[in-house]
Design an enzyme around this catalytic site. Structure first.
Site, PDB file in Angstrom:
ATOM      1  N   LYS A 166       0.797  -1.234   0.000  1.00 35.02           N
ATOM      2  CA  LYS A 166       0.000   0.000   0.000  1.00 35.02           C
ATOM      3  C   LYS A 166       0.829   1.284   0.000  1.00 35.02           C
ATOM      4  O   LYS A 166       0.410   2.268  -0.581  1.00 35.02           O
ATOM      5  CB  LYS A 166      -1.001  -0.005   1.150  1.00 35.02           C
ATOM      6  N   ARG A 193      -8.477  -0.959  16.579  1.00 35.79           N
ATOM      7  CA  ARG A 193      -8.847  -0.627  15.216  1.00 35.79           C
ATOM      8  C   ARG A 193      -9.839  -1.705  14.793  1.00 35.79           C
ATOM      9  O   ARG A 193     -10.802  -1.925  15.517  1.00 35.79           O
ATOM     10  CB  ARG A 193      -7.625  -0.491  14.299  1.00 35.79           C
TER      11      ARG A 193
HETATM   12  C1  LIG Z   1      -0.861  -1.673   6.570  1.00 38.49           C
HETATM   13  C2  LIG Z   1      -1.239  -2.974   7.098  1.00 38.49           C
HETATM   14  C3  LIG Z   1      -0.255  -3.944   7.285  1.00 38.49           C
HETATM   15  C4  LIG Z   1       1.218  -3.692   7.025  1.00 38.49           C
HETATM   16  O1  LIG Z   1       1.730  -2.823   8.002  1.00 38.49           O
HETATM   17  P1  LIG Z   1       3.285  -2.437   8.061  1.00 38.49           P
HETATM   18  O2  LIG Z   1       3.440  -1.812   9.385  1.00 38.49           O
HETATM   19  O3  LIG Z   1       3.525  -1.512   6.933  1.00 38.49           O
HETATM   20  O4  LIG Z   1       4.054  -3.690   7.939  1.00 38.49           O
HETATM   21  C5  LIG Z   1      -0.657  -5.188   7.755  1.00 38.49           C
HETATM   22  N1  LIG Z   1      -1.945  -5.445   8.021  1.00 38.49           N
HETATM   23  C6  LIG Z   1      -2.915  -4.538   7.865  1.00 38.49           C
HETATM   24  C7  LIG Z   1      -4.310  -4.903   8.193  1.00 38.49           C
HETATM   25  C8  LIG Z   1      -2.604  -3.263   7.399  1.00 38.49           C
HETATM   26  O5  LIG Z   1      -3.568  -2.367   7.239  1.00 38.49           O
END
Ligand SMILES: *Cc1c(COP(=O)(O)O)cnc(C)c1O
Length: 369
Positions: free
Chosen positions: A39, A134
């Site tokens: 992302k 969350r």
């Molecule tokens: C963004 C996200 C991740 C990855 O997070 P990082 O800290 O960039 O490794 C994993 N799981 C979910 C649900 C996310 O939204």
């Protein structure tokens, strides 16, 4: 042609980071896989292609548009939607995501309807709330939700997962991971349904992984920040042996002049409606760079040349104190980006994206200071 501003990314460093994470998982006492999370690079096709070319068969992203790009590049690459699906996008979710993370019965119902219409099966991982506040259902409600899921003909209940250190800042611990593993056991016992994937978290889990403290049963982690920044996100530390400078932002100097550091005249608001505060540096050498808040949040940049200091910005201009440097008009200056400034830069249509490799940068002084 040189198009600026631009994000340059180093393929060798990215591949090194990916291989490093592979190795960390291989060394883990219990089997665990990691899924690259794309992302922060906004579905950049070159980066996705690079990851797929190294043999990556599974990618995760929070936006359905990005999953669509992944599928366009490689139809056989498995995709996972990280953000809970919206009801309005259920059809696209079923089309472009092989797996989605879910927490709402209404959404699961809608995914079922669309999957049924399209004649496909859709896999889900149910998110469990384990303290970070969350997404996720409370563990005590899981059995009821599970009973509902198991009645859906086109929904395959693949597993459970959790996400920490995103809203509440909760750091993953062995205890929390054991809690997740115990929930899996409970589901299997009470519903007689085996869960294939237990997805333990994001880059904040790396300290646990490095200490080999991820308990048995947690068999998947989802990694973005650690892959692209060589950084764990529990304490924000760089991971020794990984690159934290895969990405660099470059922009051109369009004015260099000796000027006063304090504006002259009656002071009102700046371009963003804020009354600015100035530090008196006397007459000093200032540069304007063709880069602004429309491209990236400028306060999340760090000039690679440590003698250069960012002193302000507007939508399209970045103002620097370049005292003591030989900065000239036409120079291309480089900035280190963090997660937030990379996210914005990759999303901006004004910022070009350019792949490079370590060798290509060597010997090109204009681009490396
Ligand atoms: C963004 C996200 C991740 C990855 O997070 P990082 O800290 O960039 O490794 C994993 N799981 C979910 C649900 C996310 O939204």
């Amino acid at each position: 042609m040189l198009k600026l501003p631009r994000i340059v990314w180093d393929q060798d460093k990215l591949l090194h980071n990916a291989a490093y994470l592979d190795e960390l998982c291989r060394k883990s006492e219990y089997p665990i896989n990691w899924v690259p999370v794309t992302k922060v690079v906004s579905g950049d096709t070159e980066i996705i292609r690079t990851l797929i070319n190294t043999g990556c068969r599974f990618l995760a992203d929070s936006r359905i548009e990005n999953l669509k790009s992944i599928k366009e590049i490689s139809d056989s690459c498995q995709t996972m939607l990280l953000r809970l699906p919206g009801i309005h996008e259920a059809e696209d979710v079923v089309k472009y995501a092989d797996i989605s993370l879910v927490s709402e019965i209404e959404t699961i119902k809608k995914l079922q309807d669309k999957a049924c219409l399209l004649g496909v099966n859709h896999k889900i991982i149910v998110m469990i709330e384990l303290g970070d506040l969350r997404e996720g259902i409370l563990a005590e409600n899981l059995i009821k939700v599970g009973q509902f899921i198991l009645k859906q003909s086109n929904i395959e209940w693949l597993g459970i997962g959790t996400n920490l250190t995103c809203y509440g800042g909760v750091i993953p611990s062995e205890e929390i991971m054991l809690e997740l593993a115990a929930i899996k056991q409970q589901v299997e016992r009470e519903l007689n349904h085996s869960l294939e994937i237990i997805s333990g978290g994001n880059s904040s889990i790396l300290p646990l992984l490095m200490e080999q403290k991820i308990p048995k049963g947690i068999n998947q982690i989802r990694l973005g920040e650690s892959l692209f920044f060589g950084r764990e996100s529990a304490y924000g530390k760089n991971i020794p042996g990984m690159y934290n400078d895969v990405f660099t932002l470059q922009a051109e100097v369009i004015e260099v002049k000796e000027k006063n550091s304090i504006p002259r005249g009656t002071l009102g608001m700046n371009a963003f409606g804020v009354k600015p505060v100035f530090i008196d540096r006397g007459i000093h050498k200032r540069a304007i760079v063709a880069l602004g808040e429309q491209d990236v949040p400028v306060s999340d940049l760090t000039p690679l040349n440590r003698s250069i200091e960012i002193i302000g910005s507007s939508s399209d201009h970045l103002i620097l104190d370049v005292t003591g440097t030989n900065t000239r008009v036409g120079d291309v200056l480089s900035f280190k980006v963090n997660y937030k400034s990379l996210l914005y830069a990759m999303t901006s249509k004004y910022v070009n994206k350019k792949q490079t490799s370590t060798e290509q940068l060597v010997g090109n002084n204009a681009l490396t200071y």
